[in-house]
Design an enzyme around this catalytic site. Structure first.
Site, mmCIF file in Angstrom:
data_model
loop_
_atom_site.group_PDB
_atom_site.id
_atom_site.type_symbol
_atom_site.label_atom_id
_atom_site.label_comp_id
_atom_site.label_asym_id
_atom_site.label_seq_id
_atom_site.Cartn_x
_atom_site.Cartn_y
_atom_site.Cartn_z
ATOM 1 N N GLN A 334 -23.312 7.973 25.882
ATOM 2 C CA GLN A 334 -24.344 8.616 25.737
ATOM 3 C C GLN A 334 -23.318 10.266 25.810
ATOM 4 O OE1 GLN A 334 -27.894 7.563 25.976
ATOM 5 N NE2 GLN A 334 -27.513 9.595 23.834
ATOM 6 N N THR A 501 -27.025 4.360 31.357
ATOM 7 C CA THR A 501 -27.279 2.933 30.784
ATOM 8 C C THR A 501 -27.265 2.642 29.478
ATOM 9 O OG1 THR A 501 -27.962 2.152 33.020
ATOM 10 C CG2 THR A 501 -27.521 0.323 32.061
ATOM 11 N N HIS A 502 -26.654 3.801 28.689
ATOM 12 C CA HIS A 502 -26.938 3.413 27.243
ATOM 13 C C HIS A 502 -25.717 3.328 26.845
ATOM 14 C CE1 HIS A 502 -30.669 6.456 27.942
ATOM 15 N NE2 HIS A 502 -30.880 5.082 28.721
ATOM 16 N N ASN A 503 -25.038 2.152 26.983
ATOM 17 C CA ASN A 503 -24.116 1.495 25.723
ATOM 18 C C ASN A 503 -24.216 0.939 24.824
ATOM 19 O OD1 ASN A 503 -23.836 0.690 29.265
ATOM 20 N ND2 ASN A 503 -21.787 1.487 28.610
#
Lengths: 572, 269
Positions: A334, A501-503
């Site tokens: 992101q 935490t947008h893997n």
């Protein structure tokens, strides 16, 4: 030696949002499910008296223990990847509920454009718009096909919002199950300013309930109290949708779910075109077990889904030199850009709030605006949030102020409640040289190689970041900010500061086995009795938080698994 | 939970239960947390504002003495050392006070017990990097790859505090804690910049970063950790600590000051 256990019909690896949703759907349909979860059990009562910034926000009590396992990171393949030793850019969850326990609750659907990004970009701008090395591709599913699963997910979670406010998103079959959350004075300023500028602002859809809600599974939850402890915390009211207070109790009530905690899957077993089970370690006793299964569902977060497939040698590993292979391909993250506004004459009660309490607009997201003269595709959701600022993290001072000492103290106290931020959550496109594979040097505590991440920001991201930061500043000025400070320009991706935490990616979905790992039911092309579910299936990351789309894909995968079980085999 | 506990005890509590949906239709949903979070705590009210209305100092003292009789001065037994030596503590406390000094807006790091907070944190999992990946090798890292050191935070602090002491002795012939405030600031600026003084296995800027972070945490963390003495850090920042609900205030214009609550306040059940 692993002790071999009796075969089970369905095995789920990882009991967070994706695992919880699938466990709930399968057990409701009468199937027996065993869930292996490497962390501990969780219940609502664990979240009482949790308002502790040090323990949860700064020491990451709810996140994975990095002493046992982490990832290694490098910006490009000329560097040696080194371990992320401490948190960190992102915070993977741990235990039953996973990151679904400590998310903010921002619950936005991706755009129709996202699912056909390659075709729609070429259609509007021609092939030349896509730079060499950018590996965007269609997801193998269209809006009309995925929309019902978004609807199902929203009804389960009780998402709050107003569908009438936003004309720039995909067509909805139903309104939101609950009305939007309350609007704070700063949110009202954003709404007025954005309207004045000709944009289409709306209340951000939220998994923090605006009112008490009973979902179709009969789960009743309380309303959000705006207590300001959402992200990195569990919600003691159960007002924030969380697998622990929604789907998991539903699965448990059927009597058909058996959850084994502290059970860390080491590898998936397979023979020919089928997965045959897993080997896992009881981390409390050190015992190893082999658990055979008819159907294996991997729901262990993006990073671990990829790691387990590579370790188990399932699916063709991605090779950046040739651009062939699929496991580890199209890792994305992101990006974005924003600004901080200083309000000399106004104070806001910004210590109050809720994780998903915010207002936003999509005028510069997806392909909602013309990119002909821009050096990037896609965009981001521009948002002002009031998630509740906590005192250790919240010490914003005007630029030029020293970071410690008398002057810092004075300024940090003066501006504690006089700053607002507006920022664009930038989408992130995949590139041929961004990928996940196994590290040649570093090992986890069980002796398995760590996952290696090769990733950096590109010109596309820097251009978009600048663009979104400028739009954010414009809105803040209209909101009455005395002065605005744009966020720092994106340079290289750095693993140290928290970002998101947008893997995403690594086991992507698609219509072609050559370029994707799973079909549009998230069933592996190469192993028909294995589904790999989560944001690992995203072929790129949109300008939104990922959870709603993960939820929709999990419902889609559950339906696929049910079909598979019914027809007794083959691709669905 | 006893029957009496289950009954709403006042109007505010009834309203809260209604809003949160916890007691709707007699159905208990989402777990009843009101009982845990909202039990009113018996409070001893001491009117300290008396002295502002009284001109003569003699009277003021009498009032203070009366107050002392009612509420004995608390003893802060947790203000003792788990990790630092007395010398290390003196340096850490002096340095923390320069990072967040006392001024007319309120107490500084020293009075708030920030150095005790740091000491206690270093003695525990944070100081020992218990939840960090500490396996080697440790080659030279690019700046984007984050902390790469075999040292624990405990060791970095011990080395950094010794560095402050050595540099002060060398430059001013005095220990750090005995320097003037201006001299201490000069030393800390050198350490923050990270160029002039070399430390073994770490850098002065890495140490300074930890010291600054630890100090801010010691000022604003829940008082349970040994800093933020008597919630004075929160009061100074007008931060209400942890409150169960802002449901009725979230839409209001104008800044609202609320008397802070700590986690201790939610424990008396």
């Amino acid at each position: 030696m692993a002790t071999k256990l009796p075969k089970v019909p369905v095995l789920i690896v990882g009991l967070g949002w994706a695992g919880g949703i699938i466990a709930s759907e399968l057990t409701k349909a009468g199937h027996k499910v065993v869930a292996l979860e490497r962390g501990k059990r969780a219940k609502l009562e664990d979240y009482y008296a949790m308002h502790d910034e040090v323990r949860y926000a700064l020491r990451h009590d709810m996140m994975q223990d990095l002493s046992k396992e982490t990832i290694t990171f490098r910006n490009n393949d000329k560097m040696t990847a080194l371990p992320m030793r401490t948190y960190g850019s992102f915070l993977p969850g741990d235990g039953v509920g996973g990151a679904g326990k400590h998310w903010n609750g921002v619950s936005v659907r991706f755009l129709p454009y996202d699912f056909e990004i390659y075709s729609k970009t070429v259609e509007r701008y021609g092939k030349k718009k896509i730079p060499a090395g950018m590996t965007i591709q269609d997801w193998g599913i269209k809006w009309e096909e995925i929309e019902p699963y978004f609807d199902k997910y929203e009804k389960m979670a009780g998402i709050s919002g107003d569908a009438e406010q936003n004309p720039m998103i995909g067509k909805r079959s139903n309104p939101y199950p609950t009305p939007p959350m309350k609007q704070t004075p700063s949110m009202k300023l954003f709404m007025e300013a954005a309207k004045k500028l000709g944009y289409n602002p709306y209340n951000g859809p939220s998994a923090n309930l605006s009112q008490p809600y009973k979902n179709p599974d009969g789960i009743e939850r309380a309303a959000c109290q705006y207590c300001a402890y959402c992200e990195r915390f569990g919600c003691e009211y159960g007002a924030k949708a969380d697998p622990v207070v929604t789907v998991i109790p539903v699965a448990e009530k059927t009597g058909k779910l058996e959850t084994r905690t502290h059970s860390n899957v080491l590898r998936v077993l397979h023979k020919g075109k089928k997965a045959t089970g897993v080997v896992y370690l009881n981390t409390l006793t050190g015992e190893e077990f082999e658990q055979p299964a008819d159907l294996v569902i991997m729901t262990s977060y993006v990073l671990n889904n990829v790691k387990l497939l590579l370790i188990s040698q399932m699916g063709k590993p991605y090779d950046p030199a040739t651009g062939t292979g699929v496991i580890g391909k199209n890792y994305a993250y992101q990006t974005g850009g924003g600004a901080t506004g200083f309000f000399e004459d106004k104070e806001f009660n910004s210590y109050m709030g809720a994780g998903a309490l915010g207002v936003c607009l999509d005028d510069f997201n997806g392909d909602n605006f013309d990119h002909s003269d821009l050096k990037f595709i896609h965009g981001g959701n521009i948002r002002h949030a009031q998630s509740g600022s906590r005192p250790i993290a919240n010490n914003t001072v005007p630029s030029g102020t020293p970071s410690w000492g008398a002057e810092f103290k004075k300024a940090s106290l003066k501006y504690s409640y006089r700053t607002l931020s507006v920022s664009g959550q930038g989408s992130n496109m995949p590139w041929r040289h961004h990928y996940l594979d196994l590290d040649p040097t570093y090992k986890d505590v069980y002796g398995l190689p760590l996952l290696r991440m090769t990733y950096d920001f590109e010109e596309q991201d820097r251009e978009m970041g600048k663009f979104l930061a400028a739009k954010s500043s414009e809105i803040l000025k209209e909101m009455g900010a005395t002065s605005t400070v744009p966020g720092r320009d994106l340079t290289s991706y750095n693993i140290t500061p928290y970002q998101s935490t947008h893997n995403t990616g690594g086991v992507i979905m698609g219509a072609d086995p050559k370029s994707s790992a799973v079909n549009n039911y998230l069933q592996m092309w190469d192993y028909e009795n294995m589904f790999v579910v989560g944001a690992s299936a995203f072929a790129h990351n949109s300008g939104y938080n990922p959870t709603a789309t993960v939820g929709a894909l999990a419902y889609r995968a559950a339906e696929g698994a049910l079909k598979y079980l019914k027809q007794g085999g083959s691709l669905v | 939970m006893s029957e009496q506990d289950a009954k709403p005890q006042n109007a505010a509590r009834r309203t809260f239960l209604k809003q949160s949906g916890i007691a709707l239709g007699g159905v208990v949903v989402g777990g009843v947390v009101g009982g845990v979070l909202l039990r009113p705590k018996p409070q001893v009210k001491v009117e300290t504002k008396v002295e502002t209305k009284v001109e003569e100092k003699v009277v003021e003292k009498v009032v203070e003495k009366e107050v002392e009789k009612i509420v004995p001065q608390p003893v802060y037994y947790h203000q003792a050392l788990m990790f630092f030596s007395l010398e290390q503590f003196a340096i850490a406390e002096a340095a923390a006070e320069r990072i967040f000094p006392q001024d007319d807006s309120g107490p500084g790091a020293k009075e708030l017990g920030a150095a005790f907070y740091i000491d206690h944190q270093l003695a525990g999992p944070w100081g020992n990097n218990s939840r960090d990946y500490m396996m080697g090798p440790f080659p030279k890292a690019e700046p984007t790859q984050g902390m790469q050191t075999r040292l624990t935070r405990k060791e970095i602090f011990a080395i950094g505090l010794q560095g402050l002491q050595d540099y002060s002795m060398q430059k001013y012939k005095k220990g750090f804690a005995d320097l003037s405030a201006a001299e201490q600031d000069e030393v800390l600026k050198v350490f923050e910049a990270g160029e002039a003084v070399q430390l073994e296995g770490t850098s002065t800027s890495a140490f300074f970063g930890l010291l600054r972070t630890g100090t801010l945490e010691g000022i604003y963390s829940d008082p349970l950790y040994g800093g933020n003495k008597d919630m004075q850090g929160w009061k100074m920042k007008r931060y209400p600590g942890n409150q169960p609900s802002y449901f009725n205030d979230i839409e209001k214009d104008g800044f609202i000051v609320i008397e802070p609550k700590s986690l201790h306040d939610h424990l008396n059940h």
